[in-house]
Design an enzyme around this catalytic site. Structure first.
Site, PDB file in Angstrom:
ATOM      1  N   ASP A  89      -3.635 -11.812  -1.545  1.00  0.00           N
ATOM      2  CA  ASP A  89      -2.363 -11.160  -1.228  1.00  0.00           C
ATOM      3  C   ASP A  89      -1.184 -11.929  -1.810  1.00  0.00           C
ATOM      4  O   ASP A  89      -0.174 -11.333  -2.180  1.00  0.00           O
ATOM      5  CB  ASP A  89      -2.197 -10.944   0.285  1.00  0.00           C
ATOM      6  CG  ASP A  89      -1.376  -9.688   0.574  1.00  0.00           C
ATOM      7  OD1 ASP A  89      -1.621  -8.655  -0.090  1.00  0.00           O
ATOM      8  OD2 ASP A  89      -0.476  -9.734   1.422  1.00  0.00           O
ATOM      9  N   GLU A  91       4.106  -0.310   1.991  1.00  0.00           N
ATOM     10  CA  GLU A  91       4.673  -1.095   3.090  1.00  0.00           C
ATOM     11  C   GLU A  91       4.129  -0.639   4.444  1.00  0.00           C
ATOM     12  O   GLU A  91       3.830  -1.457   5.321  1.00  0.00           O
ATOM     13  CB  GLU A  91       6.203  -0.983   3.094  1.00  0.00           C
ATOM     14  CG  GLU A  91       6.870  -1.499   1.817  1.00  0.00           C
ATOM     15  CD  GLU A  91       6.863  -3.019   1.703  1.00  0.00           C
ATOM     16  OE1 GLU A  91       5.817  -3.651   1.922  1.00  0.00           O
ATOM     17  OE2 GLU A  91       7.934  -3.569   1.373  1.00  0.00           O
ATOM     18  N   GLU A 101      -5.396   0.289  -0.987  1.00  0.00           N
ATOM     19  CA  GLU A 101      -5.274  -0.589   0.186  1.00  0.00           C
ATOM     20  C   GLU A 101      -6.650  -0.837   0.823  1.00  0.00           C
ATOM     21  O   GLU A 101      -6.957  -1.961   1.226  1.00  0.00           O
ATOM     22  CB  GLU A 101      -4.288  -0.008   1.209  1.00  0.00           C
ATOM     23  CG  GLU A 101      -2.826  -0.065   0.766  1.00  0.00           C
ATOM     24  CD  GLU A 101      -2.233  -1.477   0.742  1.00  0.00           C
ATOM     25  OE1 GLU A 101      -2.749  -2.379   1.419  1.00  0.00           O
ATOM     26  OE2 GLU A 101      -1.236  -1.670   0.019  1.00  0.00           O
TER      27      GLU A 101
HETATM   28  C1  LIG Z   1      -2.132  -5.289  -0.578  1.00  0.00           C
HETATM   29  C2  LIG Z   1      -0.795  -5.303   0.064  1.00  0.00           C
HETATM   30  N1  LIG Z   1      -0.239  -4.129   0.409  1.00  0.00           N
HETATM   31  C3  LIG Z   1       0.976  -4.097   0.985  1.00  0.00           C
HETATM   32  C4  LIG Z   1       1.658  -5.261   1.250  1.00  0.00           C
HETATM   33  C5  LIG Z   1       2.987  -5.185   1.955  1.00  0.00           C
HETATM   34  O1  LIG Z   1       3.999  -5.780   1.291  1.00  0.00           O
HETATM   35  C6  LIG Z   1       1.045  -6.473   0.863  1.00  0.00           C
HETATM   36  N2  LIG Z   1       1.655  -7.664   1.090  1.00  0.00           N
HETATM   37  N3  LIG Z   1      -0.184  -6.458   0.289  1.00  0.00           N
END
Ligand SMILES: Cc1ncc(CO)c(N)n1
Length: 221
Positions: free
Chosen positions: A47, A140, A210
């Protein structure tokens, strides 16, 4: 009562993938306290790389909000989001030292690379503003919904993971997501059928990316 718009209609229509993205086994394991720390470390490293790549995407959303929006307040909402990414990167760095994850050696996995490519494609000037805003909201909102779930009543979230949950699960972030959703809905109201179809498709693709992103945590590291 909030007005129901296109986004809520699409979420209902694509409920199973929406739930898969917002109630993934990894997130549920944080909430019930059974989370495997190696999964958390993998997610953290991936992330961090994602967020660094998300910065130019949000910067592009900001430019589009300045150029293509009829409403001056759109820019302020997106600027707030960009500013919070600055804090977020600092948070990742301190979390990296806390969990002993050396970001300089983290290699982006396939799901991460594919998500990044998808974001790059959305940065094209051919992509219409309502489509970009729908994607931005979905990206988000998945994190907001997921991490807020880890803080809801009855959670057994380990205390050392509550920082991550608060980052995206707090009320301010929820309100920000709601402001982005309002922008997207306003734009979608005036969109052609073709743009609506594209926005719906992009929404579903964000949700798929996601899910694939959460899936990486299963690998451990
Ligand atoms: C994969 C992913 N999706 C959304 C966000 C939200 O900013 C993040 N940090 N990482």
């Amino acid at each position: 009562m909030e007005k129901r718009g296109m986004i809520d209609t699409w979420i209902d229509k694509h409920r199973s993938i929406y739930t898969a993205a917002t109630r993934h086994a990894f997130v549920v394991s944080i909430r019930d306290g059974s989370v495997d720390i190696s999964s958390f470390r993998t997610w953290l490293g991936q992330d961090y790389l994602f967020v660094r790549g998300f910065v130019p995407f949000v910067a592009n959303v900001l430019i589009r909000a300045c150029k293509d929006s009829g409403e001056s307040s759109d820019m302020e909402v997106v600027l707030g989001g960009l500013a919070s990414l600055n804090d977020e990167i600092e948070w990742f760095k301190s979390e990296g030292s806390k969990w002993d994850v050396d970001f300089s050696t983290v290699v982006p996995q396939k799901a991460n690379q594919e998500y990044r490519r998808f974001l790059d494609a959305l940065m094209s000037s051919e992509v219409k503003y309502p489509v970009i805003m729908t994607a931005f909201w979905a990206i988000e909102a998945v994190y907001q919904e997921s991490f807020a779930h880890c803080l809801e009543d009855g959670n057994k979230t380990p205390v050392e993971l509550t920082g991550a949950c608060h980052r995206w699960g707090n009320d301010g972030f929820k309100q920000y997501c709601s402001a982005v959703k309002d922008i997207a809905e306003r734009c979608l109201e005036n969109s052609s059928g073709e743009v609506l179809a594209e926005a719906e498709d992009v929404l579903v693709r964000v949700l798929e990316h996601e899910v694939a992103f959460w899936e990486m945590s299963r690998g451990g590291q």
